[in-house]
Design a protein around this motif. Structure first.
Motif, PDB file in Angstrom:
ATOM      1  N   LYS A 162       0.861  -1.175  -0.152  1.00 27.41           N
ATOM      2  CA  LYS A 162       0.077  -0.207  -0.009  1.00 27.41           C
ATOM      3  C   LYS A 162       0.822   1.323   0.241  1.00 27.41           C
ATOM      4  N   SER A 163       1.041   1.885  -1.190  1.00 27.03           N
ATOM      5  CA  SER A 163       1.573   3.160  -1.179  1.00 27.03           C
ATOM      6  C   SER A 163       1.192   4.336  -0.241  1.00 27.03           C
ATOM      7  N   ALA A 164       2.082   5.056   0.024  1.00 23.16           N
ATOM      8  CA  ALA A 164       1.813   6.149   0.984  1.00 23.16           C
ATOM      9  C   ALA A 164       0.669   7.258   0.713  1.00 23.16           C
ATOM     10  N   MET A 165      -0.305   7.436   1.470  1.00 27.56           N
ATOM     11  CA  MET A 165      -1.472   8.403   1.458  1.00 27.56           C
ATOM     12  C   MET A 165      -1.463   9.121   2.493  1.00 27.56           C
ATOM     13  N   SER A 166      -1.536  10.505   2.345  1.00 28.69           N
ATOM     14  CA  SER A 166      -1.670  11.232   3.574  1.00 28.69           C
ATOM     15  C   SER A 166      -2.695  11.261   4.010  1.00 28.69           C
ATOM     16  N   GLU A 167      -2.763  11.009   5.479  1.00 32.11           N
ATOM     17  CA  GLU A 167      -4.153  10.867   5.958  1.00 32.11           C
ATOM     18  C   GLU A 167      -4.717  12.332   6.374  1.00 32.11           C
ATOM     19  N   GLY A 185       1.085   7.525   5.474  1.00 32.45           N
ATOM     20  CA  GLY A 185       1.086   8.763   4.811  1.00 32.45           C
ATOM     21  C   GLY A 185       2.225   9.520   5.148  1.00 32.45           C
ATOM     22  N   ASN A 186       2.581  10.503   4.470  1.00 31.81           N
ATOM     23  CA  ASN A 186       4.018  11.252   4.911  1.00 31.81           C
ATOM     24  C   ASN A 186       4.041  11.887   6.287  1.00 31.81           C
ATOM     25  N   ILE A 187       5.076  11.558   6.983  1.00 31.61           N
ATOM     26  CA  ILE A 187       5.082  12.147   8.267  1.00 31.61           C
ATOM     27  C   ILE A 187       6.175  13.329   8.250  1.00 31.61           C
ATOM     28  N   THR A 223       7.047   3.660   7.973  1.00 29.32           N
ATOM     29  CA  THR A 223       6.697   5.091   8.137  1.00 29.32           C
ATOM     30  C   THR A 223       7.298   5.846   6.839  1.00 29.32           C
ATOM     31  N   GLN A 224       6.565   6.751   6.286  1.00 31.78           N
ATOM     32  CA  GLN A 224       6.980   7.510   5.252  1.00 31.78           C
ATOM     33  C   GLN A 224       7.606   8.902   5.820  1.00 31.78           C
ATOM     34  N   ILE A 225       8.742   9.374   5.866  1.00 40.20           N
ATOM     35  CA  ILE A 225       9.286  10.626   6.432  1.00 40.20           C
ATOM     36  C   ILE A 225       9.475  11.586   5.289  1.00 40.20           C
ATOM     37  N   ILE A 253      12.174   7.092   2.871  1.00 41.10           N
ATOM     38  CA  ILE A 253      12.413   8.438   2.790  1.00 41.10           C
ATOM     39  C   ILE A 253      11.415   8.902   1.415  1.00 41.10           C
ATOM     40  N   HIS A 254      10.638  10.216   1.724  1.00 41.89           N
ATOM     41  CA  HIS A 254       9.828  10.521   0.496  1.00 41.89           C
ATOM     42  C   HIS A 254      10.787  11.302  -0.556  1.00 41.89           C
ATOM     43  N   GLY A 255      11.326  10.745  -1.416  1.00 44.12           N
ATOM     44  CA  GLY A 255      12.299  11.500  -2.343  1.00 44.12           C
ATOM     45  C   GLY A 255      11.687  11.926  -3.730  1.00 44.12           C
ATOM     46  N   ILE A 276      13.217   4.042  -0.225  1.00 39.56           N
ATOM     47  CA  ILE A 276      13.078   5.659  -0.878  1.00 39.56           C
ATOM     48  C   ILE A 276      11.877   5.386  -2.001  1.00 39.56           C
ATOM     49  N   LYS A 277      10.939   6.494  -1.804  1.00 41.45           N
ATOM     50  CA  LYS A 277      10.291   6.759  -3.134  1.00 41.45           C
ATOM     51  C   LYS A 277      10.956   7.768  -3.985  1.00 41.45           C
ATOM     52  N   LEU A 278      11.119   7.407  -5.091  1.00 43.53           N
ATOM     53  CA  LEU A 278      11.911   8.250  -6.002  1.00 43.53           C
ATOM     54  C   LEU A 278      11.152   8.402  -7.299  1.00 43.53           C
ATOM     55  N   VAL A 286       1.712  14.285 -12.397  1.00 38.15           N
ATOM     56  CA  VAL A 286       1.713  13.032 -13.123  1.00 38.15           C
ATOM     57  C   VAL A 286       1.513  11.783 -12.170  1.00 38.15           C
ATOM     58  N   MET A 287       1.515  11.974 -10.944  1.00 38.41           N
ATOM     59  CA  MET A 287       1.811  10.807 -10.011  1.00 38.41           C
ATOM     60  C   MET A 287       0.495  10.141  -9.882  1.00 38.41           C
ATOM     61  N   THR A 288      -0.804  10.704 -10.119  1.00 42.08           N
ATOM     62  CA  THR A 288      -2.031  10.315 -10.071  1.00 42.08           C
ATOM     63  C   THR A 288      -2.775  10.208 -11.374  1.00 42.08           C
ATOM     64  N   GLY A 322       1.450   3.670  -9.195  1.00 41.32           N
ATOM     65  CA  GLY A 322       1.040   4.481  -9.952  1.00 41.32           C
ATOM     66  C   GLY A 322       0.074   3.844 -11.153  1.00 41.32           C
ATOM     67  N   GLY A 323      -1.304   3.650 -11.033  1.00 43.60           N
ATOM     68  CA  GLY A 323      -1.913   3.367 -12.266  1.00 43.60           C
ATOM     69  C   GLY A 323      -2.447   2.105 -12.315  1.00 43.60           C
ATOM     70  N   PHE A 324      -2.137   1.087 -11.445  1.00 42.68           N
ATOM     71  CA  PHE A 324      -2.206  -0.309 -11.621  1.00 42.68           C
ATOM     72  C   PHE A 324      -3.557  -0.678 -11.179  1.00 42.68           C
ATOM     73  N   ARG A 325      -4.557  -1.387 -12.040  1.00 46.14           N
ATOM     74  CA  ARG A 325      -5.963  -1.587 -11.887  1.00 46.14           C
ATOM     75  C   ARG A 325      -6.329  -3.033 -12.047  1.00 46.14           C
ATOM     76  N   THR A 326      -5.605  -3.791 -12.666  1.00 44.38           N
ATOM     77  CA  THR A 326      -6.126  -5.170 -13.027  1.00 44.38           C
ATOM     78  C   THR A 326      -5.137  -6.412 -12.474  1.00 44.38           C
ATOM     79  N   LEU A 368       0.017   0.203  -4.631  1.00 40.58           N
ATOM     80  CA  LEU A 368      -1.322   0.779  -4.856  1.00 40.58           C
ATOM     81  C   LEU A 368      -1.715   1.560  -3.812  1.00 40.58           C
ATOM     82  N   ALA A 369      -2.552   2.618  -4.370  1.00 47.24           N
ATOM     83  CA  ALA A 369      -2.898   3.907  -3.415  1.00 47.24           C
ATOM     84  C   ALA A 369      -4.465   3.931  -3.328  1.00 47.24           C
ATOM     85  N   ARG A 370      -5.132   4.419  -4.371  1.00 44.33           N
ATOM     86  CA  ARG A 370      -6.380   4.837  -4.476  1.00 44.33           C
ATOM     87  C   ARG A 370      -7.306   3.647  -4.411  1.00 44.33           C
ATOM     88  N   SER A 371      -6.728   2.338  -5.064  1.00 47.14           N
ATOM     89  CA  SER A 371      -7.723   1.321  -5.023  1.00 47.14           C
ATOM     90  C   SER A 371      -7.665   0.765  -3.553  1.00 47.14           C
TER      91      SER A 371
HETATM   92  C1  FMN Z   1      -4.988  10.952  -1.005  1.00 51.94           C
HETATM   93  C2  FMN Z   1      -3.668  10.965  -1.331  1.00 51.94           C
HETATM   94  C3  FMN Z   1      -2.690  10.871  -0.800  1.00 51.94           C
HETATM   95  C4  FMN Z   1      -1.382  10.698  -1.176  1.00 51.94           C
HETATM   96  N1  FMN Z   1      -0.359  11.149  -0.106  1.00 51.94           N
HETATM   97  C5  FMN Z   1       0.903  10.712  -0.465  1.00 51.94           C
HETATM   98  C6  FMN Z   1       2.176  11.022   0.620  1.00 51.94           C
HETATM   99  O1  FMN Z   1       1.767  11.054   1.596  1.00 51.94           O
HETATM  100  N2  FMN Z   1       3.362  10.086  -0.003  1.00 51.94           N
HETATM  101  C7  FMN Z   1       3.532   9.903  -1.338  1.00 51.94           C
HETATM  102  O2  FMN Z   1       4.657   9.390  -1.607  1.00 51.94           O
HETATM  103  N3  FMN Z   1       2.391   9.753  -2.049  1.00 51.94           N
HETATM  104  C8  FMN Z   1       1.273  10.020  -1.681  1.00 51.94           C
HETATM  105  N4  FMN Z   1       0.041   9.786  -2.714  1.00 51.94           N
HETATM  106  C9  FMN Z   1       0.388   9.195  -3.977  1.00 51.94           C
HETATM  107  C10 FMN Z   1       0.229   7.645  -4.068  1.00 51.94           C
HETATM  108  O3  FMN Z   1       1.162   7.184  -3.136  1.00 51.94           O
HETATM  109  C11 FMN Z   1       0.636   7.116  -5.400  1.00 51.94           C
HETATM  110  O4  FMN Z   1       1.977   7.290  -5.786  1.00 51.94           O
HETATM  111  C12 FMN Z   1      -0.432   7.657  -6.516  1.00 51.94           C
HETATM  112  O5  FMN Z   1      -1.674   7.774  -5.823  1.00 51.94           O
HETATM  113  C13 FMN Z   1      -0.514   6.670  -7.600  1.00 51.94           C
HETATM  114  O6  FMN Z   1      -0.893   5.550  -7.163  1.00 51.94           O
HETATM  115  P1  FMN Z   1      -2.470   4.808  -7.611  1.00 51.94           P
HETATM  116  O7  FMN Z   1      -2.747   4.944  -9.100  1.00 51.94           O
HETATM  117  O8  FMN Z   1      -2.492   3.331  -7.099  1.00 51.94           O
HETATM  118  O9  FMN Z   1      -3.316   5.656  -6.601  1.00 51.94           O
HETATM  119  C14 FMN Z   1      -1.197  10.351  -2.480  1.00 51.94           C
HETATM  120  C15 FMN Z   1      -2.256  10.075  -3.023  1.00 51.94           C
HETATM  121  C16 FMN Z   1      -3.620  10.315  -2.754  1.00 51.94           C
HETATM  122  C17 FMN Z   1      -4.549   9.820  -3.660  1.00 51.94           C
END
Ligand code: FMN
Length: 412
Positions: A24-29, A60-62, A102-104, A170-172, A223-225, A266-268, A304-308, A326-329
């Motif tokens: 589960k990729s980082a998602m800021s809470e 999520g990033n701390i 943790t993601q810092i 490390i959030h890079g 590291i996330k790069l 472009v990350m989302t 980023g982008g995986f769905r199936t 995976l994040a949004r899924s």
């Molecule tokens: C609500 C939300 C918060 C996010 N917060 C972070 C974060 O704190 N750190 C980070 O590296 N990426 C963050 N992202 C990006 C996701 O980790 C991921 O790279 C991006 O959503 C693409 O993946 P997905 O297509 O599976 O959603 C966030 C994305 C969303 C939707």
């Protein structure tokens, strides 16, 4: 290897084992207390995710400094700031044999106006219009502040380990401070921290060494790069390869690949041609990952982008990456990893969000706003609500943050 490639475990260079290939990729809470501490809502949310089946959960990033926040309700790890809930959070999120890292992060100049009067950055270069309406121009960090930031990253890693989190990232990526140092557009220093790529990557390299010193060789450090910044004159794919190679030689346990910044978000959402193969259309940074795979053996997590299930299984099976991020899924369906692991042919329900009103779509960062609401629901012990009105979430944010804050701006 089993038939379902996602179900295989992964051994990291430090010796730790991740039970499967789903992260589960980082998602800021953005749901900490006013004084930047975690509370029971974090325990509830991460327990839910731990039961959902991912081998790895990244928080999520701390933030490492309460004076440098990305969002108003970030959690902060810094000296003199105790958080009595951390052990509970770590316990909740690491049950079910789940790794919880943790993601810092330090946002550098990507700290909004209402949070930072004068943010800091490697150089005094502001974000371009229209983002300059949301973010104040930064001042350049002094050498001693750079050293202080490095120590803060190391301290945050120590706090993570001491409280039972099982690794640190490390959030890079995404244009924050580490990423600003790497970019020739944002880092125009003439001292040992700027100029050549060797100098620009000194900051992240020193952070890595300081963290390793603090947590030892058996604790996962990741590291996330960015694959690139997607900006003319910015951090390029070639430079990114140099950084990947260097960090890999230093002993990094996992490199997560993403891309983009607030200026080129472009990350989302990838910029793929409809003629590309399904695999390439689905995973935004796949082609870059294929190139990285050729030069390093370090475990790679592609995000980023995986769905199936089909594409995820395929990229792990043919060795392009070792984990799928995976994040949004997982924000709308915390059970998604279990469904994937059951070997079913499944597809995530994540779709492009729209309020139906062009103006609102332009000014509100819908992806962040709507998915954060889903995390908050789970933090309250409720189910996510895939049918939640995008319009309602967008209007709520405009009211909470103020129309001016978002005018003509779409950050991320
Ligand atoms: C609500 C939300 C918060 C996010 N917060 C972070 C974060 O704190 N750190 C980070 O590296 N990426 C963050 N992202 C990006 C996701 O980790 C991921 O790279 C991006 O959503 C693409 O993946 P997905 O297509 O599976 O959603 C966030 C994305 C969303 C939707």
């Amino acid at each position: 290897m089993s038939l379902n490639q996602l179900a295989n475990s992964l051994k990291l260079p430090c010796g730790a084992i991740i039970k499967n290939r789903i992260g589960k990729s980082a998602m800021s809470e953005n749901m900490a207390t006013k004084d930047h501490r975690s509370d029971n809502s974090f325990n509830t949310l991460y327990e839910r995710w731990a039961k959902g089946g991912s081998g790895l959960l990244i928080t999520g990033n701390i933030m490492i400094d309460h004076t440098a926040l990305g969002e108003p309700r970030n959690v902060v790890f810094e000296k003199g700031h105790s958080d009595l809930n951390l052990k509970e959070w770590a316990k909740a999120g690491s049950q079910n044999n789940t790794h919880l890292w943790t993601q810092i992060n330090h946002p550098g100049k990507q700290s909004p106006k209402f949070l930072s009067k004068t943010p800091v950055s490697p150089s005094a270069i502001g974000l371009r219009p229209p983002l300059n309406k949301l973010f104040n121009p930064p001042r350049a960090l002094t050498e001693s502040e750079i050293c202080d930031s490095i120590e803060r990253f190391a301290y945050a890693a120590k706090v993570s380990k001491d409280n039972g989190f099982t690794g640190v990232q490390i959030h890079g990526a995404h244009g924050y401070l580490v990423s600003q140092f790497l970019s020739p557009l944002h880092n125009q220093r003439t001292d040992q921290w700027g100029g050549s790529i060797e100098n620009r990557m000194r900051f992240v390299s020193e952070i890595y060494k300081a963290i390793r010193k603090e947590v030892g060789n058996q604790f996962p450090v990741s590291i996330k790069l960015n694959s690139a910044d997607f900006q003319k004159g910015g951090f390029s794919q070639d430079e990114s390869m140099t950084v990947v190679q260097h960090l890999s030689e230093q002993g990094m346990d996992l490199i997560e690949i993403s891309g983009g910044t607030y200026e080129a978000p472009v990350m989302t959402g990838g910029r793929k041609n409809s003629k590309d193969s399904t695999r390439i259309r689905e995973a935004y940074f796949l082609e870059y990952c294929e190139e990285v795979r050729k030069i390093v053996k370090t475990p790679l997590m592609l995000t980023g982008g995986f769905r199936t299930s089909k594409v995820m299984d395929e990229v792990i099976g043919n060795g392009i990456c070792d984990m799928v991020g995976l994040a949004r899924s997982i924000a709308v369906n915390p059970e998604f990893p279990n469904e994937l692991l059951a070997g079913k042919n499944v597809e995530s329900s994540v779709k492009q969000l729209t309020t139906g009103i062009k103006f609102l779509d332009k000014i509100v960062p819908l992806e962040i706003v709507w998915y954060t609401e889903q995390l908050k629901r789970m933090g309250r012990g409720e189910d996510p609500q895939p049918t939640m009105s995008v319009l309602k979430a967008a209007i709520g944010t405009v009211f909470n943050t103020g129309v001016q804050g978002f005018k003509k701006v779409r950050a991320k």
